[in-house]
Design a protein around this motif. Sequence first.
Motif, PDB file in Angstrom:
ATOM      1  N   PHE A  65      14.849   5.062   4.677  1.00 25.06           N
ATOM      2  CA  PHE A  65      15.810   3.978   4.801  1.00 25.06           C
ATOM      3  C   PHE A  65      15.361   3.082   5.952  1.00 25.06           C
ATOM      4  CE2 PHE A  65      18.002   7.715   3.204  1.00 25.06           C
ATOM      5  CZ  PHE A  65      18.656   7.213   2.080  1.00 25.06           C
ATOM      6  N   LEU A  66      15.518   1.776   5.774  1.00 25.52           N
ATOM      7  CA  LEU A  66      15.162   0.814   6.813  1.00 25.52           C
ATOM      8  C   LEU A  66      16.372  -0.037   7.161  1.00 25.52           C
ATOM      9  CD1 LEU A  66      11.732  -0.510   5.474  1.00 25.52           C
ATOM     10  CD2 LEU A  66      12.109   1.241   7.197  1.00 25.52           C
ATOM     11  N   ARG A  67      16.430  -0.472   8.404  1.00 23.82           N
ATOM     12  CA  ARG A  67      17.487  -1.396   8.831  1.00 23.82           C
ATOM     13  C   ARG A  67      17.004  -2.213  10.026  1.00 23.82           C
ATOM     14  NH1 ARG A  67      21.991   2.404  11.948  1.00 23.82           N
ATOM     15  NH2 ARG A  67      20.769   2.749  13.855  1.00 23.82           N
ATOM     16  N   ILE A  68      17.728  -3.305  10.252  1.00 22.76           N
ATOM     17  CA  ILE A  68      17.536  -4.110  11.457  1.00 22.76           C
ATOM     18  C   ILE A  68      18.777  -3.884  12.315  1.00 22.76           C
ATOM     19  CG2 ILE A  68      17.374  -6.445  12.418  1.00 22.76           C
ATOM     20  CD1 ILE A  68      14.879  -5.570  10.992  1.00 22.76           C
ATOM     21  N   ARG A  69      18.577  -3.469  13.523  1.00 24.18           N
ATOM     22  CA  ARG A  69      19.688  -3.295  14.464  1.00 24.18           C
ATOM     23  C   ARG A  69      19.661  -4.501  15.398  1.00 24.18           C
ATOM     24  NH1 ARG A  69      20.521   0.389  19.448  1.00 24.18           N
ATOM     25  NH2 ARG A  69      22.784   0.304  19.571  1.00 24.18           N
ATOM     26  N   ILE A  70      20.784  -5.222  15.439  1.00 22.37           N
ATOM     27  CA  ILE A  70      20.868  -6.416  16.282  1.00 22.37           C
ATOM     28  C   ILE A  70      21.919  -6.151  17.354  1.00 22.37           C
ATOM     29  CG2 ILE A  70      21.445  -8.872  16.341  1.00 22.37           C
ATOM     30  CD1 ILE A  70      20.328  -8.938  13.420  1.00 22.37           C
ATOM     31  N   SER A  71      21.544  -6.382  18.591  1.00 20.51           N
ATOM     32  CA  SER A  71      22.485  -6.147  19.692  1.00 20.51           C
ATOM     33  C   SER A  71      22.398  -7.285  20.702  1.00 20.51           C
ATOM     34  CB  SER A  71      22.189  -4.801  20.358  1.00 20.51           C
ATOM     35  OG  SER A  71      20.852  -4.731  20.778  1.00 20.51           O
ATOM     36  N   MET A  72      23.479  -7.402  21.491  1.00 20.35           N
ATOM     37  CA  MET A  72      23.523  -8.417  22.549  1.00 20.35           C
ATOM     38  C   MET A  72      23.387  -7.714  23.889  1.00 20.35           C
ATOM     39  SD  MET A  72      26.436 -11.247  21.639  1.00 20.35           S
ATOM     40  CE  MET A  72      27.863 -10.191  21.605  1.00 20.35           C
ATOM     41  N   GLY A 126       0.843  -1.196   0.000  1.00 15.16           N
ATOM     42  CA  GLY A 126       0.000   0.000   0.000  1.00 15.16           C
ATOM     43  C   GLY A 126       0.874   1.240   0.000  1.00 15.16           C
ATOM     44  N   SER A 127       0.697   2.103   0.995  1.00 16.05           N
ATOM     45  CA  SER A 127       1.520   3.317   1.086  1.00 16.05           C
ATOM     46  C   SER A 127       2.648   3.152   2.100  1.00 16.05           C
ATOM     47  CB  SER A 127       0.641   4.509   1.455  1.00 16.05           C
ATOM     48  OG  SER A 127       0.032   4.282   2.716  1.00 16.05           O
ATOM     49  N   ASN A 128       2.971   1.918   2.440  1.00 13.12           N
ATOM     50  CA  ASN A 128       4.038   1.635   3.404  1.00 13.12           C
ATOM     51  C   ASN A 128       5.209   0.930   2.742  1.00 13.12           C
ATOM     52  OD1 ASN A 128       2.650   2.648   5.644  1.00 13.12           O
ATOM     53  ND2 ASN A 128       1.647   0.697   6.024  1.00 13.12           N
ATOM     54  N   ILE A 129       6.398   1.211   3.259  1.00 10.92           N
ATOM     55  CA  ILE A 129       7.574   0.421   2.890  1.00 10.92           C
ATOM     56  C   ILE A 129       7.781  -0.564   4.034  1.00 10.92           C
ATOM     57  CG2 ILE A 129       9.190   2.110   3.863  1.00 10.92           C
ATOM     58  CD1 ILE A 129      11.146   1.261   1.594  1.00 10.92           C
ATOM     59  N   THR A 130       8.076  -1.813   3.693  1.00  6.44           N
ATOM     60  CA  THR A 130       8.183  -2.865   4.709  1.00  6.44           C
ATOM     61  C   THR A 130       9.566  -3.489   4.704  1.00  6.44           C
ATOM     62  OG1 THR A 130       7.421  -4.603   3.225  1.00  6.44           O
ATOM     63  CG2 THR A 130       5.727  -3.434   4.481  1.00  6.44           C
ATOM     64  N   LEU A 131       9.909  -4.087   5.810  1.00  7.64           N
ATOM     65  CA  LEU A 131      11.140  -4.860   5.930  1.00  7.64           C
ATOM     66  C   LEU A 131      10.781  -6.171   6.618  1.00  7.64           C
ATOM     67  CD1 LEU A 131      14.172  -4.672   5.312  1.00  7.64           C
ATOM     68  CD2 LEU A 131      14.506  -3.886   7.650  1.00  7.64           C
ATOM     69  N   THR A 132      11.048  -7.287   5.942  1.00  4.92           N
ATOM     70  CA  THR A 132      10.735  -8.612   6.464  1.00  4.92           C
ATOM     71  C   THR A 132      12.036  -9.305   6.831  1.00  4.92           C
ATOM     72  OG1 THR A 132       8.801  -8.675   5.024  1.00  4.92           O
ATOM     73  CG2 THR A 132       9.532 -10.775   5.955  1.00  4.92           C
ATOM     74  N   PHE A 133      12.079  -9.904   8.014  1.00  3.51           N
ATOM     75  CA  PHE A 133      13.311 -10.528   8.495  1.00  3.51           C
ATOM     76  C   PHE A 133      13.007 -11.743   9.366  1.00  3.51           C
ATOM     77  CE2 PHE A 133      12.032  -7.310  11.513  1.00  3.51           C
ATOM     78  CZ  PHE A 133      12.262  -7.858  12.760  1.00  3.51           C
ATOM     79  N   PRO A 134      13.976 -12.689   9.439  1.00  8.65           N
ATOM     80  CA  PRO A 134      13.800 -13.863  10.303  1.00  8.65           C
ATOM     81  C   PRO A 134      14.291 -13.567  11.723  1.00  8.65           C
ATOM     82  CG  PRO A 134      15.803 -14.100   9.046  1.00  8.65           C
ATOM     83  CD  PRO A 134      15.169 -12.802   8.612  1.00  8.65           C
ATOM     84  N   ARG A 135      13.662 -14.211  12.700  1.00  5.68           N
ATOM     85  CA  ARG A 135      14.124 -14.143  14.091  1.00  5.68           C
ATOM     86  C   ARG A 135      14.113 -15.564  14.637  1.00  5.68           C
ATOM     87  NH1 ARG A 135      11.832 -14.269  18.994  1.00  5.68           N
ATOM     88  NH2 ARG A 135      13.070 -13.422  20.693  1.00  5.68           N
ATOM     89  N   ASN A 136      15.282 -16.047  15.003  1.00 14.78           N
ATOM     90  CA  ASN A 136      15.428 -17.391  15.543  1.00 14.78           C
ATOM     91  C   ASN A 136      15.174 -17.343  17.043  1.00 14.78           C
ATOM     92  OD1 ASN A 136      16.421 -19.810  16.610  1.00 14.78           O
ATOM     93  ND2 ASN A 136      17.972 -20.006  15.035  1.00 14.78           N
ATOM     94  N   THR A 137      14.122 -17.989  17.520  1.00 17.82           N
ATOM     95  CA  THR A 137      13.756 -17.937  18.936  1.00 17.82           C
ATOM     96  C   THR A 137      14.695 -18.744  19.826  1.00 17.82           C
ATOM     97  OG1 THR A 137      12.203 -19.770  18.678  1.00 17.82           O
ATOM     98  CG2 THR A 137      11.325 -17.536  18.392  1.00 17.82           C
ATOM     99  N   LEU A 138      15.582 -19.536  19.230  1.00 16.06           N
ATOM    100  CA  LEU A 138      16.529 -20.315  20.031  1.00 16.06           C
ATOM    101  C   LEU A 138      17.824 -19.555  20.320  1.00 16.06           C
ATOM    102  CD1 LEU A 138      16.189 -23.854  18.423  1.00 16.06           C
ATOM    103  CD2 LEU A 138      15.133 -22.983  20.509  1.00 16.06           C
ATOM    104  N   LEU A 139      17.989 -18.383  19.727  1.00 14.00           N
ATOM    105  CA  LEU A 139      19.196 -17.601  19.967  1.00 14.00           C
ATOM    106  C   LEU A 139      19.007 -16.774  21.225  1.00 14.00           C
ATOM    107  CD1 LEU A 139      20.117 -16.458  16.360  1.00 14.00           C
ATOM    108  CD2 LEU A 139      20.763 -18.535  17.587  1.00 14.00           C
ATOM    109  N   ASN A 140      19.956 -16.895  22.128  1.00 11.41           N
ATOM    110  CA  ASN A 140      19.849 -16.299  23.446  1.00 11.41           C
ATOM    111  C   ASN A 140      20.548 -14.935  23.500  1.00 11.41           C
ATOM    112  OD1 ASN A 140      19.133 -16.298  26.148  1.00 11.41           O
ATOM    113  ND2 ASN A 140      20.998 -17.340  26.790  1.00 11.41           N
ATOM    114  N   GLY A 141      19.914 -13.965  24.165  1.00 12.04           N
ATOM    115  CA  GLY A 141      20.557 -12.693  24.458  1.00 12.04           C
ATOM    116  C   GLY A 141      20.595 -11.693  23.321  1.00 12.04           C
TER     117      GLY A 141
END
Length: 175
Positions: free
Chosen positions: A168-175, A109-124
């Motif tokens: 601009f879109l991004r995924i920020r991953i942190s521990m 529609g009028s949105n830009i999307t970002l689709t990503f995987p998230r592994n629920t077994l990864l800790n922290g």
Amino acid sequence: QVTEDEVAYTNAAPWPPSAGGTGPSLQRSAPGAFGLFSSSWSADTPNPGGKILDYSDWQVAVFGPGNPPLSGPNDDFDRDGIPNLVEFALGLNPLVADTSGLPTPGISGSNITLTFPRNTLLNGLTYTAQSSPDLVTWTNLTDTLQSTSNYIETRQASTPVTGNPRVFLRIRISM
């Protein structure tokens, strides 16, 4: 032939006797531990499909023990522009330069999307979807669960494009 690993389990000490077939399952304590040693195993609640994993376990399994050069979370072993921590979080191979498993942008529609995987077994790990009009100022976006397959969630974040000349879109991953 070369034997990579071997297990000769018995349900008696020194092996975890409770993993004898009627309750807890036999689970390797660390990915790099030798299978022949009873100390490399524990009895735990059965969880088909995987075991909780953190970066340090993955680092040893992928790069070997002793923190070899370029194996840290902010390093980029394969020099593909993706830090090792992001490769860990997204299920990519840090030994091969390949960007095919990165989050996918799209228009809905009028949105830009970002689709990503998230592994629920990864800790922290924390996954934060963000948007920016200028690559300097970033705003956190809410992501939603789209589907689940085993322990991999497919998540999607979106932001309106209307009135924004650049987004601009991004995924920020942190521990």
